[in-house]
Enzyme design. Structure first.
Site, PDB file in Angstrom:
ATOM      1  N   ASP A  65      -1.210   4.245   6.933  1.00 38.03           N
ATOM      2  CA  ASP A  65       0.049   3.983   6.209  1.00 38.03           C
ATOM      3  C   ASP A  65       1.316   4.477   6.914  1.00 38.03           C
ATOM      4  OD1 ASP A  65      -1.824   3.109   4.409  1.00 38.03           O
ATOM      5  OD2 ASP A  65      -1.247   4.435   2.769  1.00 38.03           O
TER       6      ASP A  65
ATOM      7  N   ASP B 127      -0.464   0.169   3.131  1.00 39.71           N
ATOM      8  CA  ASP B 127      -0.311   0.170   1.677  1.00 39.71           C
ATOM      9  C   ASP B 127       0.424  -1.137   1.329  1.00 39.71           C
ATOM     10  OD1 ASP B 127      -1.016   1.947  -0.464  1.00 39.71           O
ATOM     11  OD2 ASP B 127       1.094   2.441  -0.782  1.00 39.71           O
TER      12      ASP B 127
ATOM     13  N   HIS C 163       1.363  -3.321  -1.949  1.00 38.90           N
ATOM     14  CA  HIS C 163       1.375  -3.520  -3.396  1.00 38.90           C
ATOM     15  C   HIS C 163       2.147  -4.779  -3.795  1.00 38.90           C
ATOM     16  CE1 HIS C 163      -0.220   0.487  -3.764  1.00 38.90           C
ATOM     17  NE2 HIS C 163       0.872   1.082  -3.318  1.00 38.90           N
TER      18      HIS C 163
ATOM     19  N   HIS D 104       3.445  -3.306  -9.506  1.00 44.02           N
ATOM     20  CA  HIS D 104       2.127  -2.662  -9.412  1.00 44.02           C
ATOM     21  C   HIS D 104       1.995  -1.532 -10.443  1.00 44.02           C
ATOM     22  CE1 HIS D 104      -1.110  -0.226  -7.427  1.00 44.02           C
ATOM     23  NE2 HIS D 104      -1.604  -1.443  -7.309  1.00 44.02           N
TER      24      HIS D 104
ATOM     25  N   HIS E 180       7.164   1.106  -3.978  1.00 44.48           N
ATOM     26  CA  HIS E 180       7.060   1.302  -2.524  1.00 44.48           C
ATOM     27  C   HIS E 180       6.089   0.294  -1.936  1.00 44.48           C
ATOM     28  CE1 HIS E 180       3.592   3.474  -4.111  1.00 44.48           C
ATOM     29  NE2 HIS E 180       3.015   3.239  -2.939  1.00 44.48           N
TER      30      HIS E 180
ATOM     31  N   LYS F 191      -4.474  -2.335   1.457  1.00 44.79           N
ATOM     32  CA  LYS F 191      -5.051  -1.747   0.241  1.00 44.79           C
ATOM     33  C   LYS F 191      -3.980  -1.612  -0.820  1.00 44.79           C
ATOM     34  CE  LYS F 191      -4.248   2.829   2.094  1.00 44.79           C
ATOM     35  NZ  LYS F 191      -3.245   3.214   1.093  1.00 44.79           N
TER      36      LYS F 191
ATOM     37  N   CYS G 293      -3.347   9.547   0.983  1.00 44.16           N
ATOM     38  CA  CYS G 293      -4.160   8.516   1.625  1.00 44.16           C
ATOM     39  C   CYS G 293      -5.015   9.042   2.767  1.00 44.16           C
ATOM     40  CB  CYS G 293      -3.269   7.355   2.053  1.00 44.16           C
ATOM     41  SG  CYS G 293      -2.644   6.466   0.602  1.00 44.16           S
TER      42      CYS G 293
HETATM   43  C1  VGL Z   1       0.332   6.871  -0.603  1.00 47.35           C
HETATM   44  C2  VGL Z   1       1.113   7.408  -2.682  1.00 47.35           C
HETATM   45  C3  VGL Z   1       1.118   6.085  -3.046  1.00 47.35           C
HETATM   46  C4  VGL Z   1      -0.075   7.341   0.758  1.00 47.35           C
HETATM   47  C5  VGL Z   1       0.303   5.531  -0.950  1.00 47.35           C
HETATM   48  O1  VGL Z   1      -0.059   6.538   1.702  1.00 47.35           O
HETATM   49  O2  VGL Z   1      -0.426   8.550   0.883  1.00 47.35           O
HETATM   50  N1  VGL Z   1       0.721   7.795  -1.475  1.00 47.35           N
HETATM   51  N2  VGL Z   1       0.721   5.145  -2.174  1.00 47.35           N
HETATM   52 ZN    ZN Z   2       0.990   3.109  -2.645  1.00 42.27          ZN
END
Ligand code: VGL
Ligand code: ZN
Length: 213
Positions: A23, A61, A63, A67, A96, A121, A166
């Site tokens: 990410d 990430d 979404h 979401h 995000h 994801k 993550c």
């Molecule tokens: C993440 C919060 C929400 C991450 C992703 O990449 O750690 N944290 N979505």
């Molecule tokens: Zn996320």
């Protein structure tokens, strides 16, 4: 045995090793919607690790708008609170990494072209996904384990954002699935929400994740 990039630097073909960059997207970097402190500082080191690893995989990430992990999707809720979803407690985040937005793009300086696989994801509206392997219901697989097994990639080095979400969830699942798993902490940055960083480090240590600086 030497782990990770060291073998690659020595020129030994480590065909069972993969670097997984978690990410490293604009929204997790300063100026982004869910900025992780110093998130962009890791880019040069991650790029060096990409250079020294034969196989590189990225996670993204990803979404849909609205979401269920977004606080804005729940009346009266604010970011960083928690609610109960069908699968259990879910931390709520600012909007995000919405599919197709600049925030969801990889950091502009990330040397991503070498990546052999990008695993997305968090695209199911009702389930969040911290881990690169399983969504937050802990049962829906992303397909990454099958991909790695089919390719014989048994030794994983994880870096990226965020250490305590993550990266940690991915590392813990990787261990559970039987992968040799390391995390290079200097190539990660944390959100650290209510002690989540220390908790994640303790859990990873207990699970046999090899943590290095
Ligand atoms: C993440 C919060 C929400 C991450 C992703 O990449 O750690 N944290 N979505
Ligand atoms: Zn996320």
């Amino acid at each position: 045995m030497a782990r990770n990039g060291e073998d690659a630097r020595e020129g030994i073909a480590m065909d069972n090793e993969a670097l997984i960059v978690i990410d490293l997207q604009n929204d997790f970097c300063p100026g982004g919607a869910l900025a992780v402190g110093g998130g962009d500082e890791i880019v040069p080191l991650v790029n060096r690790l990409i250079d020294t690893h034969a196989h590189v995989i990225l996670t993204q990430d990803w979404h849909p708008a609205g979401h269920s992990s977004f606080a804005s999707s729940h009346a009266g809720q604010a970011p960083f609170g928690s609610i109960e979803l069908a699968y259990g407690p879910q931390t709520l985040w600012p909007d995000h990494c919405v599919q197709g937005t600049e925030g969801a793009d990889f950091h502009a300086k990330l040397a991503w072209t070498k990546a052999e696989m990008v695993i997305r994801k968090g695209f199911r509206p009702g389930i969040d996904s911290y881990s690169a392997f399983y969504e937050n219901d802990r049962t829906t697989p992303t397909g990454l384990a099958g991909y790695l097994r089919e390719r014989g990639l048994t030794n994983l080095t994880l870096v990226g954002l965020a250490t305590d979400f993550c990266v940690a969830y991915s590392a813990l699942d990787a261990r559970r699935l039987g992968f040799d798993t390391g995390v290079i902490l200097t190539a990660c940055r944390a959100i650290d929400l209510g002690g989540s960083l220390q908790a994640a480090l303790t859990q990873m240590q207990g699970a046999g994740v090899s943590l290095s600086a």
